[in-house]
Structures are given as structure tokens and as C-alpha cells.
Design a protein around this motif. Structure first.
Motif, short mmCIF file in Angstrom:
data_model
loop_
_atom_site.label_atom_id
_atom_site.label_comp_id
_atom_site.label_asym_id
_atom_site.label_seq_id
_atom_site.Cartn_x
_atom_site.Cartn_y
_atom_site.Cartn_z
N UNK A 90 35.70 59.49 23.79
CA UNK A 90 34.48 59.13 24.50
C UNK A 90 34.01 57.74 24.11
N UNK A 91 34.19 57.38 22.83
CA UNK A 91 33.78 56.06 22.37
C UNK A 91 34.59 54.97 23.07
N UNK A 92 35.90 55.14 23.14
CA UNK A 92 36.75 54.14 23.78
C UNK A 92 36.49 54.07 25.28
N UNK A 93 36.39 55.23 25.92
CA UNK A 93 36.14 55.25 27.36
C UNK A 93 34.81 54.59 27.69
N UNK A 94 33.79 54.86 26.90
CA UNK A 94 32.48 54.25 27.14
C UNK A 94 32.54 52.74 26.96
N UNK A 95 33.28 52.28 25.95
CA UNK A 95 33.38 50.84 25.71
C UNK A 95 34.08 50.13 26.86
N UNK A 96 35.15 50.75 27.38
CA UNK A 96 35.91 50.12 28.46
C UNK A 96 35.12 50.14 29.76
N UNK A 97 34.62 51.31 30.15
CA UNK A 97 33.91 51.41 31.43
C UNK A 97 32.60 50.64 31.38
N UNK A 98 31.96 50.60 30.22
CA UNK A 98 30.71 49.86 30.10
C UNK A 98 30.91 48.36 30.15
N UNK A 99 32.13 47.90 29.91
CA UNK A 99 32.40 46.46 29.90
C UNK A 99 32.64 45.91 31.30
N UNK A 100 32.93 46.77 32.26
CA UNK A 100 33.31 46.31 33.60
C UNK A 100 32.07 45.96 34.41
N UNK A 101 31.54 44.76 34.17
CA UNK A 101 30.30 44.35 34.81
C UNK A 101 30.46 43.13 35.71
N UNK A 102 31.57 42.41 35.58
CA UNK A 102 31.74 41.17 36.34
C UNK A 102 32.07 41.48 37.80
N UNK A 103 31.91 40.49 38.64
CA UNK A 103 32.22 40.66 40.06
C UNK A 103 33.63 40.23 40.40
N UNK A 104 34.14 39.21 39.70
CA UNK A 104 35.47 38.69 40.00
C UNK A 104 36.54 39.55 39.33
N UNK A 105 37.58 39.96 40.06
CA UNK A 105 38.61 40.84 39.51
C UNK A 105 39.27 40.30 38.24
N UNK A 106 39.50 38.98 38.18
CA UNK A 106 40.15 38.44 36.98
C UNK A 106 39.27 38.61 35.75
N UNK A 107 37.97 38.38 35.91
CA UNK A 107 37.08 38.56 34.78
C UNK A 107 36.97 40.03 34.39
N UNK A 108 37.09 40.92 35.35
CA UNK A 108 37.10 42.35 35.04
C UNK A 108 38.30 42.69 34.17
N UNK A 109 39.45 42.09 34.47
CA UNK A 109 40.63 42.30 33.65
C UNK A 109 40.38 41.82 32.22
#
Length: 228
Positions: A90-109
Motif C-alpha cells: 500500500x505504501x508503494x502503490x500510494x507513492x506511485x499513484x500519488x505522484x502522477x499529477x502532471x499533464x504531459x505524458x513524459x513528465x508522468x513517466x
């Protein structure tokens, strides 16, 4: 459940009227506090020794309690391990999903790559536990299932990008698994290597992923002799 933990008394006996040695006062650890303590100890021991080499006796000894206390909280080593794995997932999943805030796909990567590397750096013991194959069938998950969960979060992003470029959005799950798997396996290697630096690792991962996606063929073809 209440568990005893001894605390030292620093009051000199000469300062007391009866001048008799004073018995050390004892404070009590609440059930929630003891459970948290056992989880933290179990996390460290499982990471260092693995599930099979870890014993309830060792965990109890490090916590300063008897074996029945561990059994009362978790039902045994298997129960403790399952809770530790679930918390780390849950800690890792929350960190990854919580980080996906940018609009541009490259920055999301970039954000996803950094999130995984951040977790490895900050929760090294947890990651060591996750990347081991769980020996417990009833465990709440595995590293493979966690990667699949993260890939599901990426599917929607890729699906929209595919659709805008005229690609088949139904293939987004395949590419999501490939991208997340690439980052995860690189993370496993970096766990011990720790070179190059985190930002450089993230940059190279995104370089490979993004420029591979940038030149993506709508209908990829095979050039070797094998066609099926």
C-alpha cells in the motif's frame, strides 16, 4: 491487550526517608503500540533474513516479549509477514499513484520512475521484502500483483495517448505492463547497485521509454524469419 515494559528509576535511595532501594516503576505498552513494535521488528528481520530464516522466537526476543504475545497479535509468523507485506504494498502503490499529477505524458513517466526509486531509497527493507516471492499462499499480494496494480493506473493515461495518435487503445494494458515492468526491474537492480544517482537512473529510464513511445509504429512488424 496491555504489555509491560520496564523503565529505570533514577531516584537515589539516599534521597528517600526509608533509604530502602526503590523498585523500578513499570509503564505499560498498549496493544496498538505493541502491535506496531512487532511490525517494525518483523519488517527489519524479514528484510535481512527472509521469511524461512526468521523465527517467532527471534522477533519476540527483539521485542522483549514472550512468543505468545506475537501469536496473540498475528496468529504466528505467517500472519505477521502478511501484514508487513500488505503495508509495504500500500505504501508503494500510494507513492506511485500519488505522484502522477502532471499533464504531459513524459513528465508522468518521470514522476512514476522517481516514485519507485524514492520508495527503494526510503523504504529499502520494505522493497527487499516485496521483491522476494511470498512463501505464503494466503498473503495479501506479491510484487507481481503490485506491479499489475500500478500498471492499471498507467493504462488510462496510455489509452488516451494512443487514441489521440490513432493507435489501438485496447493495447494500452500491454504497454502499461511493459513500461512499469521495465522500471520495476531496473529498480531491483538499483536496490543494491545504487549507481548511477537516482535522478540519472530516472532520466535514462524515461529516455528509453519515451523515445521508444515517440517512434511507436501503429502496427509493429517483425523483421526476423519467425512470424508466429
Amino acid at each position: 491487550m496491555m504489555d509491560d515494559v520496564a523503565t529505570d528509576s533514577n531516584t537515589p535511595s539516599s534521597d528517600r526517608p526509608d533509604k530502602q532501594p526503590r523498585r523500578a516503576r513499570r509503564t505499560r505498552m498498549t496493544g496498538a503500540e505493541r502491535r506496531q513494535q512487532l511490525l517494525e521488528i518483523g519488517r527489519v528481520v524479514f528484510a535481512a533474513k527472509g521469511f524461512e530464516a526468521t523465527s517467532v522466537e527471534e522477533i519476540a526476543a527483539k521485542a522483549g516479549v514472550s512468543k505468545p504475545v506475537v501469536y496473540e497479535h498475528f496468529g504466528g509468523k505467517e500472519g505477521l509477514y502478511a501484514v508487513v507485506v500488505d503495508r509495504e504494498m500500500r505504501q508503494l502503490l500510494d507513492m506511485v499513484t500519488g505522484s502522477l499529477t502532471a499533464g504531459h505524458p513524459r513528465e508522468l513517466l518521470e514522476q512514476a520512475a522517481f516514485a519507485l526509486l524514492d520508495y527503494i531509497e526510503e523504504y529499502t527493507d520494505g522493497f527487499r521484502i516485496l521483491v522476494r516471492d511470498s512463501p505464503i499462499p494466503q498473503s495479501t499480494g506479491s510484487f507481481a500483483s503490485l506491479i499489475s496494480d500500478i500498471a492499471t493506473q498507467v493504462e488510462d493515461i496510455l489509452g488516451r495517448e494512443f487514441k489521440s495518435r490513432g493507435f489501438d487503445p485496447k493495447l494500452a494494458p500491454l504497454y502499461a505492463q511493459a513500461l512499469v515492468g521495465m522500471v520495476a526491474l531496473t529498480g531491483q537492480w538499483w536496490l543494491d547497485a545504487r549507481k548511477p544517482k537516482k535522478a540519472e537512473v530516472a532520466a535514462h529510464l524515461v529516455n528509453l521509454a519515451w523515445h521508444g513511445l515517440d517512434g511507436l509504429e501503429p502496427k509493429p512488424r517483425l523483421i526476423g524469419h519467425r512470424k508466429n
